[in-house]
Motif scaffolding. Structure first.
Motif, short mmCIF file in Angstrom:
data_model
loop_
_atom_site.label_atom_id
_atom_site.label_comp_id
_atom_site.label_asym_id
_atom_site.label_seq_id
_atom_site.Cartn_x
_atom_site.Cartn_y
_atom_site.Cartn_z
N VAL A 124 -3.46 78.31 27.88
CA VAL A 124 -2.51 79.41 28.01
C VAL A 124 -2.69 80.08 29.38
O VAL A 124 -3.80 80.41 29.77
N THR A 125 -1.57 80.25 30.09
CA THR A 125 -1.65 80.98 31.37
C THR A 125 -0.93 82.31 31.31
O THR A 125 -1.25 83.23 32.05
N LYS A 126 0.05 82.42 30.41
CA LYS A 126 0.85 83.65 30.38
C LYS A 126 1.40 83.86 28.98
O LYS A 126 1.77 82.90 28.30
N VAL A 127 1.46 85.12 28.54
CA VAL A 127 2.04 85.46 27.24
C VAL A 127 3.10 86.54 27.43
O VAL A 127 2.85 87.56 28.07
N ASP A 128 4.28 86.29 26.88
CA ASP A 128 5.36 87.28 26.88
C ASP A 128 5.51 87.74 25.44
O ASP A 128 5.91 86.96 24.57
N THR A 129 5.18 88.99 25.17
CA THR A 129 5.10 89.48 23.78
C THR A 129 6.43 90.04 23.26
O THR A 129 6.50 90.49 22.12
N ARG A 130 7.50 89.99 24.07
CA ARG A 130 8.73 90.69 23.67
C ARG A 130 9.32 90.17 22.36
O ARG A 130 9.77 90.96 21.52
N LEU A 131 9.34 88.86 22.16
CA LEU A 131 9.88 88.31 20.92
C LEU A 131 9.05 88.77 19.72
O LEU A 131 9.59 89.20 18.69
N LEU A 132 7.72 88.68 19.85
CA LEU A 132 6.85 89.11 18.75
C LEU A 132 7.03 90.59 18.45
O LEU A 132 7.10 90.99 17.28
N GLU A 133 7.11 91.40 19.49
CA GLU A 133 7.26 92.86 19.29
C GLU A 133 8.60 93.18 18.61
O GLU A 133 8.67 94.07 17.76
N THR A 134 9.65 92.44 18.97
CA THR A 134 10.96 92.65 18.34
C THR A 134 10.89 92.33 16.85
O THR A 134 11.39 93.09 16.01
N LEU A 135 10.24 91.22 16.53
CA LEU A 135 10.11 90.83 15.13
C LEU A 135 9.25 91.83 14.35
O LEU A 135 9.60 92.26 13.25
N LEU A 136 8.12 92.22 14.94
CA LEU A 136 7.21 93.14 14.26
C LEU A 136 7.87 94.49 14.02
O LEU A 136 7.69 95.10 12.97
N SER A 137 8.63 94.97 14.99
CA SER A 137 9.27 96.29 14.85
C SER A 137 10.34 96.28 13.76
O SER A 137 10.76 97.33 13.27
N ASN A 138 10.78 95.08 13.36
CA ASN A 138 11.76 94.96 12.28
C ASN A 138 11.13 94.43 10.98
O ASN A 138 11.83 93.93 10.10
N ASN A 139 9.81 94.55 10.91
CA ASN A 139 9.04 94.19 9.70
C ASN A 139 9.08 92.72 9.32
O ASN A 139 8.95 92.37 8.14
N PHE A 140 9.24 91.85 10.29
CA PHE A 140 9.08 90.42 10.05
C PHE A 140 7.60 90.06 10.27
O PHE A 140 6.87 90.77 10.98
N VAL A 141 7.18 88.96 9.67
CA VAL A 141 5.83 88.43 9.89
C VAL A 141 5.95 87.16 10.74
O VAL A 141 6.38 86.12 10.23
N PRO A 142 5.61 87.21 12.02
CA PRO A 142 5.67 85.99 12.84
C PRO A 142 4.54 85.04 12.46
O PRO A 142 3.38 85.44 12.33
N VAL A 143 4.91 83.77 12.26
CA VAL A 143 3.93 82.71 11.97
C VAL A 143 4.03 81.74 13.14
O VAL A 143 5.04 81.06 13.31
N VAL A 144 2.98 81.68 13.95
CA VAL A 144 3.08 81.00 15.25
C VAL A 144 2.12 79.82 15.32
O VAL A 144 0.93 79.96 15.02
N THR A 145 2.64 78.67 15.73
CA THR A 145 1.76 77.52 15.94
C THR A 145 1.59 77.24 17.43
O THR A 145 2.37 77.70 18.27
N CYS A 146 0.55 76.46 17.74
CA CYS A 146 -0.02 76.42 19.09
C CYS A 146 0.54 75.31 20.00
O CYS A 146 -0.21 74.57 20.62
N ILE A 147 1.86 75.21 20.05
CA ILE A 147 2.52 74.32 21.01
C ILE A 147 3.17 75.22 22.06
O ILE A 147 3.78 76.23 21.72
N ALA A 148 3.03 74.86 23.33
CA ALA A 148 3.64 75.67 24.40
C ALA A 148 4.07 74.76 25.55
O ALA A 148 3.61 73.61 25.65
N SER A 149 4.96 75.27 26.39
CA SER A 149 5.46 74.51 27.54
C SER A 149 4.95 75.11 28.84
O SER A 149 4.60 76.30 28.90
N ASP A 150 4.93 74.30 29.90
CA ASP A 150 4.61 74.85 31.22
C ASP A 150 5.91 75.31 31.88
O ASP A 150 6.99 75.25 31.28
N GLU A 151 5.80 75.76 33.13
CA GLU A 151 6.97 76.30 33.84
C GLU A 151 8.07 75.24 33.99
O GLU A 151 9.25 75.57 34.09
N ALA A 152 7.69 73.97 34.01
CA ALA A 152 8.67 72.90 34.20
C ALA A 152 9.23 72.38 32.87
O ALA A 152 10.05 71.46 32.85
N GLY A 153 8.77 72.95 31.74
CA GLY A 153 9.27 72.53 30.44
C GLY A 153 8.50 71.39 29.80
O GLY A 153 8.91 70.86 28.77
#
Length: 275
Positions: A137-166
């Motif tokens: 992991v080099t960078k985390v953008d929490t905006r999606l998680l914060e949007t979900l949490l503020s609306n009482n959703f439970v995010p279930v996240v698995t550990c696949i991620a992309s680099d800047e080039a996709g």
């Protein structure tokens, strides 16, 4: 107005394989949510990955404890993590009356990764091993998680991620969870494992270490902190250094300790890692 606390749970081990334990983990998450705590669940799925690769006839090669991952293998790893493990956890949480959302680090570009190499230094010479589609992991953008949490959703996240080039990568689930816990400034980061915490002697349950500071960790690697405990402790360090308030390794086969440790701040549970 005080912000509701966030708890990030790194879910794994036997608590993920045993249906009774799974139900108890879900019940504890519901208890936390009903008490006003926001919960994020992060998971890997080693046994499920092993099964799917065996089924499709892809041999696994391990380098320094890391699974070398070809693009072909990654396709099936993602299938197991997202299609099997993630969707079944979302289903369980929803059945219990919560509103769960299944995600990977790729969604909303939540997590940006970079290719990981395994390095071994001997006699002053460093050798670098290519692990294929394995990332850090080099960078985390929490905006999606914060949007979900503020609306009482439970995010279930698995550990696949992309680099800047996709380009996609499989990321160690402990390290992935620690990075998210730090970025979210989680009140509690809980790592579920199959033992009561970090033991000085793996064969002696009474040798549980209740509390460790980050300064103490380096001196314990290789002696007390070995094998699968290494990424768990490293992930606690990442979480704390990047903003999490508390980090603790607890026994996922005793799921009722999840709510107890958060709600009562019970210092007799697990191993607490402190700044």
């Amino acid at each position: 107005m005080e912000q509701e606390p966030i708890v990030l749970i790194k879910y794994g081990g036997n608590a993920m394989l045993n249906d009774e334990l799974k139900s108890a983990v879900v019940a504890n998450i519901k208890k936390l949510q009903e008490s006003g705590t926001k919960v994020v669940l992060v998971h890997g799925g080693g046994p499920f990955i092993k099964n799917i690769l065996k089924t499709v006839g892809i041999e696994s090669e391990f380098i320094g404890g890391h699974r070398k991952t070809t693009p072909e293998a990654l396709k099936y790893i993602e299938m197991a993590l997202k299609g099997e493990v993630n969707s079944s956890l979302v289903n369980l949480l929803n059945k219990a009356g919560m509103r769960a959302v299944g995600l990977s680090g790729k969604d909303g570009r939540m997590v940006t990764a970079v290719k990981r190499y395994h390095e071994v230094t001997e006699n002053g010479q460093t050798e670098r091993f290519d692990l294929g589609q394995v990332g850090d992991v080099t960078k985390v953008d929490t905006r999606l998680l914060e949007t979900l949490l503020s609306n009482n959703f439970v995010p279930v996240v698995t550990c696949i991620a992309s680099d800047e080039a996709g380009q996609d990568y499989n990321v160690n689930a402990d390290m992935f969870a620690g990075a998210l816990a730090g970025a979210l400034k989680a009140q509690d980061y809980l790592v579920l494992t199959d033992v009561d915490g970090l033991l000085r002697d793996i064969d002696d349950p009474s040798s549980l270490i209740r509390r460790l500071t980050l300064e103490e960790l380096p001196g314990l690697y290789g002696s007390v902190i070995k094998g699968g405990m290494i990424p768990k402790l490293e992930s606690c360090q990442i979480a704390l250094e990047h903003g999490a308030r508390h980090a603790r390794i607890i026994n996922g086969t005793k799921p009722d300790t999840i709510a107890e440790v958060v709600q009562s701040d019970n210092h007799s549970i697990g191993t607490e890692i402190c700044l």
